[in-house]
Motif scaffolding. Sequence first.
Motif, mmCIF file in Angstrom:
data_model
loop_
_atom_site.group_PDB
_atom_site.id
_atom_site.type_symbol
_atom_site.label_atom_id
_atom_site.label_comp_id
_atom_site.label_asym_id
_atom_site.label_seq_id
_atom_site.Cartn_x
_atom_site.Cartn_y
_atom_site.Cartn_z
ATOM 1 N N GLU A 40 10.630 -44.067 0.014
ATOM 2 C CA GLU A 40 10.080 -43.909 1.354
ATOM 3 C C GLU A 40 11.059 -43.167 2.260
ATOM 4 O O GLU A 40 10.665 -42.337 3.089
ATOM 5 C CB GLU A 40 9.734 -45.280 1.944
ATOM 6 C CG GLU A 40 8.975 -45.217 3.263
ATOM 7 C CD GLU A 40 7.678 -44.431 3.164
ATOM 8 O OE1 GLU A 40 7.371 -43.686 4.113
ATOM 9 O OE2 GLU A 40 6.974 -44.553 2.133
ATOM 10 N N MET A 41 12.354 -43.445 2.110
ATOM 11 C CA MET A 41 13.355 -42.736 2.903
ATOM 12 C C MET A 41 13.351 -41.249 2.581
ATOM 13 O O MET A 41 13.447 -40.402 3.486
ATOM 14 C CB MET A 41 14.748 -43.318 2.636
ATOM 15 C CG MET A 41 14.966 -44.723 3.151
ATOM 16 S SD MET A 41 16.657 -45.270 2.737
ATOM 17 C CE MET A 41 16.556 -47.012 3.195
ATOM 18 N N VAL A 42 13.231 -40.909 1.303
ATOM 19 C CA VAL A 42 13.190 -39.497 0.916
ATOM 20 C C VAL A 42 11.921 -38.844 1.455
ATOM 21 O O VAL A 42 11.951 -37.708 1.941
ATOM 22 C CB VAL A 42 13.290 -39.356 -0.613
ATOM 23 C CG1 VAL A 42 13.138 -37.895 -1.031
ATOM 24 C CG2 VAL A 42 14.627 -39.910 -1.112
ATOM 25 N N ARG A 43 10.798 -39.555 1.375
ATOM 26 C CA ARG A 43 9.535 -39.000 1.895
ATOM 27 C C ARG A 43 9.622 -38.713 3.390
ATOM 28 O O ARG A 43 8.934 -37.824 3.907
ATOM 29 C CB ARG A 43 8.385 -39.980 1.634
ATOM 30 C CG ARG A 43 7.979 -40.094 0.182
ATOM 31 C CD ARG A 43 6.680 -40.882 0.032
ATOM 32 N NE ARG A 43 6.463 -41.238 -1.356
ATOM 33 C CZ ARG A 43 6.736 -42.413 -1.896
ATOM 34 N NH1 ARG A 43 7.217 -43.402 -1.132
ATOM 35 N NH2 ARG A 43 6.520 -42.637 -3.171
ATOM 36 N N SER A 44 10.471 -39.455 4.107
ATOM 37 C CA SER A 44 10.578 -39.267 5.555
ATOM 38 C C SER A 44 11.402 -38.049 5.930
ATOM 39 O O SER A 44 11.439 -37.651 7.097
ATOM 40 C CB SER A 44 11.194 -40.510 6.205
ATOM 41 O OG SER A 44 12.597 -40.571 5.972
ATOM 42 N N ILE B 51 19.895 -43.266 -5.327
ATOM 43 C CA ILE B 51 18.522 -43.208 -5.824
ATOM 44 C C ILE B 51 18.563 -42.359 -7.093
ATOM 45 O O ILE B 51 19.284 -41.364 -7.154
ATOM 46 C CB ILE B 51 17.547 -42.617 -4.782
ATOM 47 C CG1 ILE B 51 16.103 -42.639 -5.316
ATOM 48 C CG2 ILE B 51 17.955 -41.232 -4.337
ATOM 49 C CD1 ILE B 51 15.056 -42.287 -4.250
ATOM 50 N N MET B 52 17.816 -42.753 -8.106
ATOM 51 C CA MET B 52 17.807 -41.988 -9.339
ATOM 52 C C MET B 52 17.112 -40.646 -9.117
ATOM 53 O O MET B 52 16.166 -40.539 -8.332
ATOM 54 C CB MET B 52 17.109 -42.769 -10.447
ATOM 55 C CG MET B 52 17.840 -44.045 -10.851
ATOM 56 S SD MET B 52 19.543 -43.774 -11.428
ATOM 57 C CE MET B 52 19.240 -42.970 -13.001
ATOM 58 N N ALA C 1 9.529 -38.376 -4.958
ATOM 59 C CA ALA C 1 9.286 -38.647 -3.534
ATOM 60 C C ALA C 1 9.294 -37.376 -2.685
ATOM 61 O O ALA C 1 9.128 -37.459 -1.467
ATOM 62 C CB ALA C 1 10.331 -39.624 -3.016
ATOM 63 N N GLY C 2 9.515 -36.224 -3.324
ATOM 64 C CA GLY C 2 9.412 -34.981 -2.579
ATOM 65 C C GLY C 2 10.689 -34.194 -2.400
ATOM 66 O O GLY C 2 10.664 -33.124 -1.775
ATOM 67 N N ALA C 3 11.826 -34.694 -2.911
ATOM 68 C CA ALA C 3 13.059 -33.912 -2.804
ATOM 69 C C ALA C 3 12.907 -32.595 -3.555
ATOM 70 O O ALA C 3 12.340 -32.552 -4.660
ATOM 71 C CB ALA C 3 14.238 -34.701 -3.368
#
Length: 388
Positions: free
Chosen positions: A267-271, A288-289, A296-298
Amino acid sequence: MDYAKESLRLHAQWQGKLDIQPKMQITNRDDLSLTYTPGVAAPCLEIQKDPQKSYTLTGRGNTVAVITDGTAVLGLGDIGPEAGMPVMEGKCVLFKEFGGVNAIPLCIRSKDTEEIVNTIALLAGSFGGINLEDIAAPRCFEIEKRLKEVCDIPVFHDDQHGTAIVVASALLNALKVVNKPMGSVRIVINGAGSAGCAIAKLLLDMHFGEVLLVDKAGILNIHSALTSGQQRILAITKCERQGTLADAMKDADVFIGVSAPHIVSQEMVRSMKAGAVVFPMANPIPEIMPDEALAAGAAVVGTGRSDFPNQINNVLAFPGIFKGALAVQASDINEEMKIAAAYGIASLIQEEELNKEYIIPSALDKRVADAVAEAVMQAARESGVARK
């Protein structure tokens, strides 16, 4: 392979990873007289007249001391100087293998800043440079600062500056992949110890953009209780923001982790903003792996591990940095040399080669040390710290 079991077996077999090999053979009386007395008196007297000749008449000019107090060894913590010796020996092997630089491990039985500084300063005449290693924060900041003041040879804390240089080089190329210009990005660094502060300082010096420094208490700001290293960063950023890591990562372009496992959620990455660059570098388990961050979108992910793409590894920096600094008999490793090293590493990947899984050369790429050394030598000369 069970690396722990096999490494223990080999260390017992090797009884250390280093040996000393003379450059000459002593087979007769003349050899003995030239190598030792009476012939050795001649170079001694030359060095007495001009101590700088110690760089050409002894091995000093290509020898680095790798020094620890054993208080922050890898991810093992304060295990003591003797227990830190295998790591220091390993670092010396990397110096030689990748940079052609001789290195001697020295493990000091003290946690007293004054004793450590005095010990190293008294030994400095035997070496061309000092590589500080695995010394706990915040003491490491003061030790390096003091040694730079009293030593006339380069002093470099690899846990700080080596990490920062390789992160900067990876980020230079990652921003090209995601098509974001330097100066426009917001960067979150989680982990505000020696590595985190050094990364923040270098990225600010290189004008990447806004930097937020975060630790266990949340976003560090000018009202926080700060270490000396953190104070130097906040004096630049003047940050007044408050909040958690999640708050900091919202709408950020870049996340850099030098902290603890599994503390970043998908969720943090998605933000984060589209085209997010995520460098979770906690070892052996990242914040995070990589597969989770990508899902998540990175857009680009790099870690400290060799089993994932884009390994951000200090061995890309320190052998070439010292190779270059020693070649010009530099009195310091300054910011200009660090920035040059970061660009030197990044430049080895041509723009047509860049992609989300190839933003930084392999740690085994033998081109790296020479490219870094050339960049460092030029920067040393241009900034006035080269003596040759």
